[in-house]
Enzyme design. Structure first.
Site, mmCIF file in Angstrom:
data_model
loop_
_atom_site.group_PDB
_atom_site.id
_atom_site.type_symbol
_atom_site.label_atom_id
_atom_site.label_comp_id
_atom_site.label_asym_id
_atom_site.label_seq_id
_atom_site.Cartn_x
_atom_site.Cartn_y
_atom_site.Cartn_z
ATOM 1 N N HIS A 16 0.814 -1.210 0.000
ATOM 2 C CA HIS A 16 0.000 0.000 0.000
ATOM 3 C C HIS A 16 0.853 1.268 0.000
ATOM 4 C CE1 HIS A 16 0.469 -0.131 4.511
ATOM 5 N NE2 HIS A 16 0.472 1.179 4.360
ATOM 6 N N ASP A 52 -0.309 -7.484 1.059
ATOM 7 C CA ASP A 52 0.220 -6.132 1.270
ATOM 8 C C ASP A 52 1.748 -6.145 1.383
ATOM 9 O OD1 ASP A 52 0.098 -3.401 1.499
ATOM 10 O OD2 ASP A 52 -0.353 -3.397 3.641
ATOM 11 N N SER A 64 4.514 1.398 8.693
ATOM 12 C CA SER A 64 4.139 0.313 7.785
ATOM 13 C C SER A 64 5.339 -0.205 6.996
ATOM 14 C CB SER A 64 3.066 0.791 6.807
ATOM 15 O OG SER A 64 1.850 1.012 7.469
#
Length: 615
Positions: free
Chosen positions: A269, A309, A380
């Site tokens: 992402h 992801d 992330s």
């Protein structure tokens, strides 16, 4: 009148008995013969074109619906075609294709009850796997090679050499825990004579030395060295307007150096705008390997996986990596973990917490780790490590406005698909083309995708799946884990229970859509797909009353179950829509339920695309 009725009854009974005695066998009926001939025509065309898997698909369809002596002839023709393909692969040194073709043919021969011939092809499979490891993998990096070998253990779980290679490679990476894990797997698969050879014991000695206190005191699997393997990811998307002002449009995330050749793992992402064809703006990805923000390298996006992801980046610079993979299967609730990242751009920040859960079904496939360590924008893609500094996950998400509710992709899952990321481009997966329901007594098919891989083999709603390729399955992820990383088309063997009878079926796997829920929404009627989307099984009340149904059953744990729908409720489907922006399905129904005194109520049910029951 009584005698007349009795006479009619006798005549009808006699007619039925006579007709049943002379009924044409199924294989000789004109309609079945027409199907037979169509399948054989498709088979012959595939053989003529040299398309082994198209021919296999036709053979399996014929074998499933109209088996007779012709199926043996078709299998012999498949073997001849296989021999020609193997000759081509040998000439071109394409050992992976040789592996996949041999694996598929071994299943078809075994299903035909020819054990001797099946064993011959299993030996060929072992030979081609060894050739692939020795030749094709020789030039690949360590982790890429490890991931490939893990994939091969799924094709040949009894091939002891593969586990020995894994143990040797983890010894070279000074990782005693995974080295021991795979040495144990190797030992299980070898005879007493083989176990007495010197090499396995020398591996044991090396592992024991690595586990010694003296060795661990100087071990680079510590927290400090894991931090050194962390980098900052910056995505430059030009400028944007905000509050009437023009400001830089940038995203910041974290990456982990996993390969000294410049390969870095991060979240999909973060870099999505650089590969998403729907994004029309400017987007460039950079890697900042140190604290100096002026030193940055343009990154190439090698491979990416929207389902898990994950994305693999590469920069043209050699980087030191000290990351050691842990065994995420050994994580337990309450265990202490640490997350390394760049929250709000603050380089290499470390937060700590515990494992809240090891089995959250948050994604389309598999389970993920839930942690309470603080994660903020910029975290992330960072490393999740245990107390010994071993990588056990890649952090990827938190739920906004919910403090200490964060998640990570397990390291074992990352290792299992890493080779697909190295192959480049979007990761493609395989599937059966079904949705299943987990019950207390097993896993049952509750929906079959139109024109999907399951249709030609005549599986039915209500069939219980008990094994895939001979491996018993107890969870939905067990099935997904076996088949999803296989490259389609490929032939696998499925064991089903139907009316207490066990049946073995061959499947030619197809390519799994990126979002199966959206695929069925676009290819099937709403009254059919609300079973996998919402957990509602319907019966038509009256064919003349369109869109009006009675609920036959509600799937436990589904959307329908959570809002209190129950068996016997009557519904009228007003509409089913998909919102692309929020990736959510909305089902509008008119409900008549006993709970509400059978008064009509309008209800909207929502379901997200990450439904994890498709296999």
């Amino acid at each position: 009148m009584g005698k007349k009725n009795a006479l009619i009854f006798i005549l009808l009974a006699f007619s039925f008995t006579f007709l049943s005695c002379v009924t044409t066998p199924l294989s000789e009926r004109p309609d079945v013969q027409k199907i037979d001939q169509q399948i054989i025509t498709e088979f012959d065309k595939a053989v003529e074109n040299g398309d082994f898997f198209a021919a296999s698909r036709s053979y399996i369809e014929f074998y499933s619906c109209c088996e007779d002596t012709r199926s043996s002839k078709m299998l012999l023709e498949l073997e001849d075609l296989y021999a020609k393909k193997i000759s081509e692969f040998t000439d071109s040194s394409d050992m992976l294709s040789a592996v996949e073709h041999t694996y598929s043919l071994a299943h078809m021969v075994e299903d035909h009850a020819d054990k001797e011939k099946a064993e011959k092809y299993r030996q060929k499979l072992s030979h081609y796997i060894r050739s692939f490891v020795e030749s094709d993998l020789s030039s690949k990096g360590e982790l890429e090679k490890i991931s490939w070998i893990l994939f091969l253990t799924g094709l040949a779980p009894d091939e002891a050499l593969l586990y020995r290679r894994l143990a040797e490679m983890f010894v070279e990476r000074k990782n005693p825990y995974l080295a021991q894990k795979y040495l144990d797997e190797y030992t299980k698969r070898t005879s007493a004579n083989e176990e007495s050879e010197k090499e396995p014991y020398s591996l044991e000695e090396k592992i024991a030395r690595m586990k010694s206190p003296e060795s661990e005191s100087g071990d680079k699997g510590t927290i400090e060295y894991s931090i050194q393997s962390s980098v900052k990811i910056m995505v430059d998307r030009g400028i944007k307007k905000e509050g009437g002002m023009t400001v830089p449009d940038q995203l910041v995330g974290t990456g982990v150096i996993i390969d000294e050749r410049g390969y870095i793992i991060t979240n999909y992402h973060i870099i999505e705008s650089s590969v998403d064809p729907r994004y029309e703006g400017y987007s460039r990805v950079y890697v900042i390997p140190g604290r100096d923000e002026t030193v940055r390298f343009a990154a190439k996006i090698v491979g990416y996986d929207s389902v898990f992801d994950l994305a693999l980046l590469k920069i043209e610079k050699e980087l030191e990596t000290y990351v050691k993979f842990g065994d995420s299967d050994l994580l337990r609730q309450g265990e202490k973990v640490m997350a390394i990242g760049n929250p709000l751009g603050l380089t290499n920040s470390v937060t700590s917490g515990i494992v809240s859960s090891v089995a959250r079904p948050f994604l389309q496939i598999g389970n993920i780790i839930q942690i309470d360590a603080a994660l903020n924008p910029g975290n992330s893609g960072g490393a999740l490590i245990n107390e010994n500094g071993y990588l056990v996950g890649i952090t990827f998400a938190g739920i906004e406005n919910f403090e200490n509710l964060n998640f990570a992709i397990p390291s074992n899952l990352l290792l299992s698909l890493l080779f697909r990321l190295y192959e480049g481009g979007p990761v493609q997966r395989s599937w059966f083309g079904c949705s299943v329901e987990k019950k207390e007594n097993g896993i049952f098919i509750d929906y079959i995708v139109p024109e999907g891989p399951a249709v030609p083999v005549r599986v039915q709603v209500g069939d219980e799946i008990i094994a895939v390729n001979g491996k018993q399955v107890e969870e939905v992820f067990d099935i997904q884990n076996i088949i999803s990383n296989l490259r389609s088309p490929i032939v696998v063997r499925l064991s089903l229970k139907r009316e207490e009878e066990v049946e073995h079926m061959l499947f030619t796997l197809g390519e799994r859509p990126e979002i199966p829920a959206l695929y069925v929404y676009e290819h099937d009627a709403s009254e059919n797909i609300i079973t996998p989307l919402y957990g509602i099984v319907l019966n038509s009340i009256d064919p003349t009353r369109k869109k009006q149904y009675q609920i036959e059953r509600v799937v436990k744990g589904s959307v329908a179950s959570s809002v209190g729908l129950s068996e016997g409720d009557q519904i009228r489907i007003r509409g089913l829509k998909f919102d692309k922006t929020y990736e959510v399905f909305s089902l509008v129904i008119e409900l008549k339920s006993k709970r509400f005194g059978y008064l009509k109520k309008n209800l909207v049910l929502y379901s997200y695309t990450g439904i994890n029951t498709f296999i």
